[in-house]
Every structure is written in C-alpha cells, then in structure tokens.
Design an enzyme around this catalytic site. Structure first.
Site, PDB file in Angstrom:
ATOM      1  N   GLY A 110       0.773  -1.505   0.014  1.00 46.11           N
ATOM      2  CA  GLY A 110       0.648  -0.183  -0.197  1.00 46.11           C
ATOM      3  C   GLY A 110       1.016   0.860   0.021  1.00 46.11           C
ATOM      4  O   GLY A 110       0.596   2.548  -0.459  1.00 46.11           O
ATOM      5  N   GLU A 113       1.765   1.886  -3.197  1.00 45.68           N
ATOM      6  CA  GLU A 113       0.587   2.307  -4.185  1.00 45.68           C
ATOM      7  C   GLU A 113       0.366   4.012  -4.646  1.00 45.68           C
ATOM      8  O   GLU A 113      -0.420   4.195  -4.474  1.00 45.68           O
ATOM      9  CB  GLU A 113      -0.765   1.322  -3.991  1.00 45.68           C
ATOM     10  N   GLU A 133       2.858  -8.305  -1.759  1.00 50.19           N
ATOM     11  CA  GLU A 133       1.735  -8.884  -0.920  1.00 50.19           C
ATOM     12  C   GLU A 133       1.534 -10.360  -1.112  1.00 50.19           C
ATOM     13  O   GLU A 133       0.972 -11.753  -0.755  1.00 50.19           O
ATOM     14  CB  GLU A 133       0.443  -8.021  -1.734  1.00 50.19           C
TER      15      GLU A 133
HETATM   16  C1  HXC Z   1       2.252  -3.967   9.852  1.00 53.45           C
HETATM   17  C2  HXC Z   1       4.673  -3.457   9.978  1.00 53.45           C
HETATM   18  C3  HXC Z   1       4.493  -3.562   8.460  1.00 53.45           C
HETATM   19  C4  HXC Z   1       3.118  -3.680   7.848  1.00 53.45           C
HETATM   20  C5  HXC Z   1       6.979  -3.513   9.519  1.00 53.45           C
HETATM   21  N1  HXC Z   1       6.014  -3.559  10.229  1.00 53.45           N
HETATM   22  N2  HXC Z   1       5.717  -3.685   7.559  1.00 53.45           N
HETATM   23  N3  HXC Z   1       3.507  -3.466  10.826  1.00 53.45           N
HETATM   24  N4  HXC Z   1       2.637  -3.799   8.543  1.00 53.45           N
HETATM   25  N5  HXC Z   1       3.128  -3.243   6.842  1.00 53.45           N
HETATM   26  C6  HXC Z   1       6.260  -3.670  10.977  1.00 53.45           C
HETATM   27  C7  HXC Z   1       7.172  -4.570  11.504  1.00 53.45           C
HETATM   28  O1  HXC Z   1       6.277  -6.023  12.146  1.00 53.45           O
HETATM   29  C8  HXC Z   1       7.797  -4.449  13.506  1.00 53.45           C
HETATM   30  O2  HXC Z   1       7.448  -3.948  14.935  1.00 53.45           O
HETATM   31  C9  HXC Z   1       8.119  -3.223  12.477  1.00 53.45           C
HETATM   32  O3  HXC Z   1       7.637  -2.322  11.837  1.00 53.45           O
HETATM   33  C10 HXC Z   1       9.725  -2.633  12.074  1.00 53.45           C
HETATM   34  O4  HXC Z   1      10.070  -3.565  10.747  1.00 53.45           O
HETATM   35  P1  HXC Z   1      11.287  -5.013  10.323  1.00 53.45           P
HETATM   36  O5  HXC Z   1      10.076  -5.839   9.816  1.00 53.45           O
HETATM   37  O6  HXC Z   1      11.377  -5.174  11.945  1.00 53.45           O
HETATM   38  O7  HXC Z   1      12.148  -3.841   9.530  1.00 53.45           O
HETATM   39  P2  HXC Z   1      12.849  -5.001   9.014  1.00 53.45           P
HETATM   40  O8  HXC Z   1      13.606  -5.930   9.139  1.00 53.45           O
HETATM   41  O9  HXC Z   1      14.125  -3.078   8.305  1.00 53.45           O
HETATM   42  O10 HXC Z   1      12.008  -4.353   7.431  1.00 53.45           O
HETATM   43  C11 HXC Z   1      11.596  -3.455   6.734  1.00 53.45           C
HETATM   44  C12 HXC Z   1      10.562  -4.139   6.122  1.00 53.45           C
HETATM   45  C13 HXC Z   1       9.325  -6.044   6.536  1.00 53.45           C
HETATM   46  C14 HXC Z   1      11.438  -5.050   4.894  1.00 53.45           C
HETATM   47  C15 HXC Z   1      10.028  -3.367   4.772  1.00 53.45           C
HETATM   48  O11 HXC Z   1       9.037  -4.779   7.721  1.00 53.45           O
HETATM   49  C16 HXC Z   1       8.202  -6.229   6.361  1.00 53.45           C
HETATM   50  O12 HXC Z   1       8.664  -6.996   5.046  1.00 53.45           O
HETATM   51  N6  HXC Z   1       7.361  -5.295   5.655  1.00 53.45           N
HETATM   52  C17 HXC Z   1       6.060  -6.059   5.410  1.00 53.45           C
HETATM   53  C18 HXC Z   1       5.803  -4.984   3.948  1.00 53.45           C
HETATM   54  C19 HXC Z   1       4.641  -6.345   3.540  1.00 53.45           C
HETATM   55  O13 HXC Z   1       4.273  -6.603   3.381  1.00 53.45           O
HETATM   56  N7  HXC Z   1       4.207  -4.382   2.601  1.00 53.45           N
HETATM   57  C20 HXC Z   1       2.425  -4.894   1.939  1.00 53.45           C
HETATM   58  C21 HXC Z   1       1.694  -5.405   3.400  1.00 53.45           C
HETATM   59  S1  HXC Z   1       0.036  -5.503   2.758  1.00 53.45           S
HETATM   60  P3  HXC Z   1       7.238  -4.848  16.068  1.00 53.45           P
HETATM   61  O14 HXC Z   1       6.454  -4.560  16.513  1.00 53.45           O
HETATM   62  O15 HXC Z   1       7.842  -6.258  15.490  1.00 53.45           O
HETATM   63  O16 HXC Z   1       9.190  -3.901  16.039  1.00 53.45           O
HETATM   64  C22 HXC Z   1      -0.186  -4.329   1.364  1.00 53.45           C
HETATM   65  C23 HXC Z   1      -1.959  -4.382   1.157  1.00 53.45           C
HETATM   66  C24 HXC Z   1      -2.567  -3.258   0.541  1.00 53.45           C
HETATM   67  O17 HXC Z   1      -0.047  -3.071   1.910  1.00 53.45           O
HETATM   68  C25 HXC Z   1      -3.403  -3.268   0.173  1.00 53.45           C
HETATM   69  C26 HXC Z   1      -4.125  -2.196   0.027  1.00 53.45           C
HETATM   70  C27 HXC Z   1      -4.816  -1.165   1.017  1.00 53.45           C
END
Ligand code: HXC
Length: 259
Positions: A110, A113, A133
């Site tokens: 997102g 996006e 995703e």
């Molecule tokens: C909730 C998130 C998050 C997310 C990161 N965090 N991304 N929380 N939603 N999308 C949180 C982690 O849980 C963590 O919390 C803190 O942020 C730091 O993240 P880390 O993973 O520890 O950092 P790092 O190792 O540097 O990795 C960074 C990263 C990774 C590669 C960006 O966080 C990651 O892969 N995030 C998810 C990315 C993702 O899948 N995005 C798409 C989501 S689905 P804690 O509490 O553990 O410290 C989407 C659908 C959209 O967006 C549809 C329309 C709305």
C-alpha cells in the site's frame, strides 16, 4: 487540527507537507492514518494559498504497506462490507492540486500504491519499491495491479507483483516509476523546490494540466486529445493566460492571481 499518525506543515506559505508518522511500524498505513491523511489533503486542497502538496515519510520508510496487524484479523465479510480500501484510500483522487510523493526508504504494498496515487514521485537513492502482497497470500488492493503496469509496463509489473521483489531507486527511475532520484539528504529540498515551482504558476492552469495528464490514463487517445484541447481553449478565458503571455512578451516575471 491535531493528528496522531501524520505531521502537517506548510512551507513558504504555498506548499502543504504531510509527513506519515508511525515510526514504530515503518509508517504502516492503518485506518486512522488514512483518515487523517485524507483530512489533511482535503484541507490543503481547499486552502487558496496552497499551490502544491508533498507527501513524505521517514528516511527509513515512506510506508511499508497497509497495516498487516490490522488486516490479519479481517474476514471476507469484513473487507467486503466496509469496502476496504475504498472509503479513505481514494480521497487522494479528489485532490485537484498536484501531490508529489517524496519517497525515502521502503515504499511497499500500500505504500508503493500510495506513492503511485500521487502525481509524481521523487525518490531518494535509498528508496525501495515493491508489491510484496503475494508473499502474505493476497494481491495489491489499492491500485497496484493497475497503476504499476501503466508506469513500468506489463513485464516489469508482472515480475514485481508475482515475485514480490523490490526495485531500487535507480531501477525505478529507468523504468519510469519515479521522475527523479536524489541523494537521501537532498530529498526534502528537491521535493520542496519542485513544489515551489509548481505553486508559483497559475493554480488554474496547474489544475488543468493535472486533469489533462490524468485523462491520458482514463480514456482513448481521441477522447484524451479532445479533452486536452477543450481545457487548453478554456484557459484563454483566464486573466492568468493574459498575464502569463504579456509577461513573456514584455520580458518580465508574471504575477499570477489564480483568476
Ligand atoms: C504492520 C509493519 C509493517 C506492515 C513493518 N511493520 N511493516 N507492521 N504492517 N506493513 C512493523 C514490523 O512488524 C516491526 O514491528 C516494525 O514495523 C519494523 O519492521 P521490521 O520488519 O523489524 O524491519 P526490517 O527488518 O528493517 O524490515 C523492513 C521490511 C519489513 C522489509 C519493510 O518490515 C517488511 O517486509 N514489512 C512488510 C512489507 C509488506 O508485506 N507490505 C505489504 C503489506 S500488504 P515490531 O513491533 O516487530 O518492531 C499491503 C496491501 C495493500 O500493503 C492493499 C491495499 C490497502
């Protein structure tokens, strides 16, 4: 207006800046944040003094996506009934003034996006874009499967969406996803400079230009060309057109009145 998930300020009296601010979650976009972003954008859009808006995040993350901790619990019934994400994610489409995304760090899911919903993207050299995703069992839901192919073409969009890999800033610039790449410590100045240039023009011609470029994505060429021509014609009814052209011919700076 005070906000909890974003910070809002103006620069030079003409540029509105929204900084996404959920640092502990890498600016994951939850419902509350998207509500606040929509309110801030609409307030800047309604403010006569503001000629351009910037959305930015932190150095580490523009936004790492929609908030997975909130989404994890949702059922089909939940998301279908409340039409997730349409309610507050689409507010940005109503904004008539230009919106620049200034992206540093992660712009994923997102977050990518949201950046693509902006009118153009200026990236820091540490930016990383992606639609991961697929890795969590879903697909992009806020326009990623539509806007990414328009920006970078089918092959790269399929690659990004099906593998979930990230694209760095250089690849994003080569592919046409971003308009400029600058060193991370220059990002804020570069975006502000662009925004001030835009805010110095007639708001009427700026809004017409934005509307016309957007039309290219929503119509066939003949309709788009006609739309552009009619908007072009209508600008000859404005005082700013007279002022702009007179200023050029008389070798002076224009004084636009947004009229
Ligand atoms: C909730 C998130 C998050 C997310 C990161 N965090 N991304 N929380 N939603 N999308 C949180 C982690 O849980 C963590 O919390 C803190 O942020 C730091 O993240 P880390 O993973 O520890 O950092 P790092 O190792 O540097 O990795 C960074 C990263 C990774 C590669 C960006 O966080 C990651 O892969 N995030 C998810 C990315 C993702 O899948 N995005 C798409 C989501 S689905 P804690 O509490 O553990 O410290 C989407 C659908 C959209 O967006 C549809 C329309 C709305």
């Amino acid at each position: 207006m005070s906000y909890e998930n974003i910070q809002v300020r103006t620069e030079g009296g003409k540029v509105g800046i929204v900084t996404l601010h959920r640092p502990k979650a890498l600016n994951a976009l939850n419902d509350a944040l998207m509500d606040e972003l929509g309110q801030a954008l609409m307030a800047f859009d309604a403010d006569e003094a503001i000629g351009c808006i910037i959305i930015t995040g932190s150095e580490k993350a523009f936004a790492a996506g929609a908030d997975i901790s909130a989404m994890a619990k949702y059922s089909f019934q939940d998301v279908y009934k409340k039409n997730f994400i349409s309610r507050n994610w689409e507010t940005i489409r109503q904004v008539r003034k230009p919106v620049i995304a200034a992206v540093s760090g992660f712009a994923l899911g997102g977050g990518c996006e949201l950046a693509m919903m902006c009118d153009f993207i200026i990236a820091a050299d540490n930016a990383k874009f992606g639609q991961p995703e697929i890795k969590i069992g879903v697909i992009p839901g806020a326009g990623g499967t539509q806007r990414l192919p328009l920006a970078v073409g089918k092959s790269k969009a399929m690659d990004m969406t099906l593998t979930g890999r990230m694209m760095d800033a250089q690849e994003a610039e080569r592919a046409g996803l971003v308009s400029r790449v600058v060193p991370v410590d220059k990002l804020a100045d570069e975006a502000l400079g662009a925004a001030l240039v835009i805010a110095g023009y007639s708001q009427i011609s700026v809004m017409a230009a934005k509307e016309s470029v957007n039309r290219a994505f929503e119509s066939g060429l003949s309709d788009g060309l006609l739309f552009e021509r009619r908007l072009f014609h209508s600008l000859f009814a404005t005082a700013d057109q007279k002022e702009g052209m007179d200023a050029f011919l008389n070798k002076r700076a224009p004084d636009f009145k947004n009229a």
